[in-house]
Design a protein around this motif. Sequence first.
Motif, short mmCIF file in Angstrom:
data_model
loop_
_atom_site.label_atom_id
_atom_site.label_comp_id
_atom_site.label_asym_id
_atom_site.label_seq_id
_atom_site.Cartn_x
_atom_site.Cartn_y
_atom_site.Cartn_z
N PRO A 30 17.28 65.04 76.54
CA PRO A 30 18.35 65.79 77.21
C PRO A 30 17.71 66.87 78.08
O PRO A 30 17.42 67.97 77.62
CB PRO A 30 19.13 66.39 76.04
CG PRO A 30 18.07 66.66 74.99
CD PRO A 30 16.95 65.66 75.23
N GLU A 81 29.18 62.77 71.08
CA GLU A 81 29.66 64.02 71.67
C GLU A 81 30.35 64.89 70.61
O GLU A 81 30.15 66.10 70.56
CB GLU A 81 30.64 63.74 72.82
CG GLU A 81 29.98 63.19 74.08
CD GLU A 81 29.96 61.67 74.12
OE1 GLU A 81 30.02 61.11 75.22
OE2 GLU A 81 29.88 61.04 73.04
N THR A 115 24.59 74.43 70.72
CA THR A 115 23.89 73.65 71.76
C THR A 115 22.40 74.00 71.83
O THR A 115 21.55 73.11 71.97
CB THR A 115 24.55 73.86 73.13
OG1 THR A 115 25.94 73.56 73.03
CG2 THR A 115 23.93 72.95 74.18
N PHE A 153 24.08 72.24 79.55
CA PHE A 153 24.75 71.23 78.72
C PHE A 153 26.06 71.76 78.15
O PHE A 153 26.98 70.97 77.90
CB PHE A 153 23.81 70.72 77.63
CG PHE A 153 22.83 69.70 78.12
CD1 PHE A 153 23.23 68.40 78.38
CD2 PHE A 153 21.51 70.04 78.39
CE1 PHE A 153 22.33 67.44 78.86
CE2 PHE A 153 20.60 69.11 78.86
CZ PHE A 153 21.02 67.80 79.10
N PHE A 203 27.35 66.29 77.10
CA PHE A 203 26.24 65.34 76.98
C PHE A 203 26.61 63.93 77.42
O PHE A 203 25.76 63.04 77.41
CB PHE A 203 25.74 65.31 75.53
CG PHE A 203 24.98 66.54 75.13
CD1 PHE A 203 23.60 66.61 75.30
CD2 PHE A 203 25.63 67.63 74.57
CE1 PHE A 203 22.89 67.74 74.92
CE2 PHE A 203 24.94 68.78 74.19
CZ PHE A 203 23.56 68.83 74.37
#
Length: 317
Positions: free
Chosen positions: A34, A161, A169, A219, A224
């Motif tokens: 990510p 998610e 996060t 994010f 995501f």
Amino acid sequence: MEKILHKNLYVNGINMHIAEIGEGPAVLFLHGFPELWYSWRHQMLSLSSKGYRTIAPDLRGYGDTDVPPYATSYTAFHIVGDLVALLDALGLDQAFLVGHDWGAVMAWYFCLFRPDRIKALVNTSVVFHPRSPSRKPVPSLRARFGDDYYICRFQEPGEAEEEFARVDTARLIKKFLICRQAGPLCVPKEVGFGGSPDTIITLPSWLSEEDVNVYATKFEQTGFTGGLNYYRAMDLNWELTAPWTGVQIKVPVKFIVGDLDLTYNTAGVKEYIHSGTFKKFVPFLQEVVVMEGVAHFIQQEKPEEVSQHIFDFIQKF
């Protein structure tokens, strides 16, 4: 860092954010999951100081680039289409290409579809996997590693998610970036991707709280889903790329991986790389570098060494 320029370009039907610094031959950097363009900050500064124009987009679904909602908009053709349109918008006939993680996968596809646009490729972490004519990727991974394998856990829209939303996060980003599991990443639902909230996470020297917050902030804004849609399009990629079955990668390549990378330690990968099979599918593979004591996020963990490896290779062309 303050010298890095940021702009938004309309390419292939989406608004794409890019970071750019330097003048000279162009080097295009593709990040993974990510992550963001920010993953390449060290390499951009290093190579721009050596006479290169360095360009790092937030790929489709990430950061300040548009986030189409459905996985069907995240095929290799969409991503490579974005990148070809980006080169066109920047007035570039060709560029050097550097990829990591999903960026590496898309770099292989780029070289498969449009080798005429790539001078040479430095790819990290993920080897080129030739398309199997008989086996879709996700069912194959499920049969091999089980339902808890992270790629299988990412398949159902909304499920990952929801799980991610239950975790801070910044904590989630830390868990991903500093993971040093040398082998298949299996995450049972009862354990979860965030792990125990009581476990203190100590950052390594190469990753600061400030770095983590750059990722976490973006994010938190985008979610995501964009990044997860790359995983959800894997079987669709398999269906659409049938015409490329058996096609070789025909650009000059250097491949770099850490010996602690979970991809390198997946069963069969070391043998594939070192037995000559990898080179059979990538005939212009010129160098393979296995960096000792380094895990998956190699360009951030060992920035100077990776920057030097990239420079040593592309300066030949």
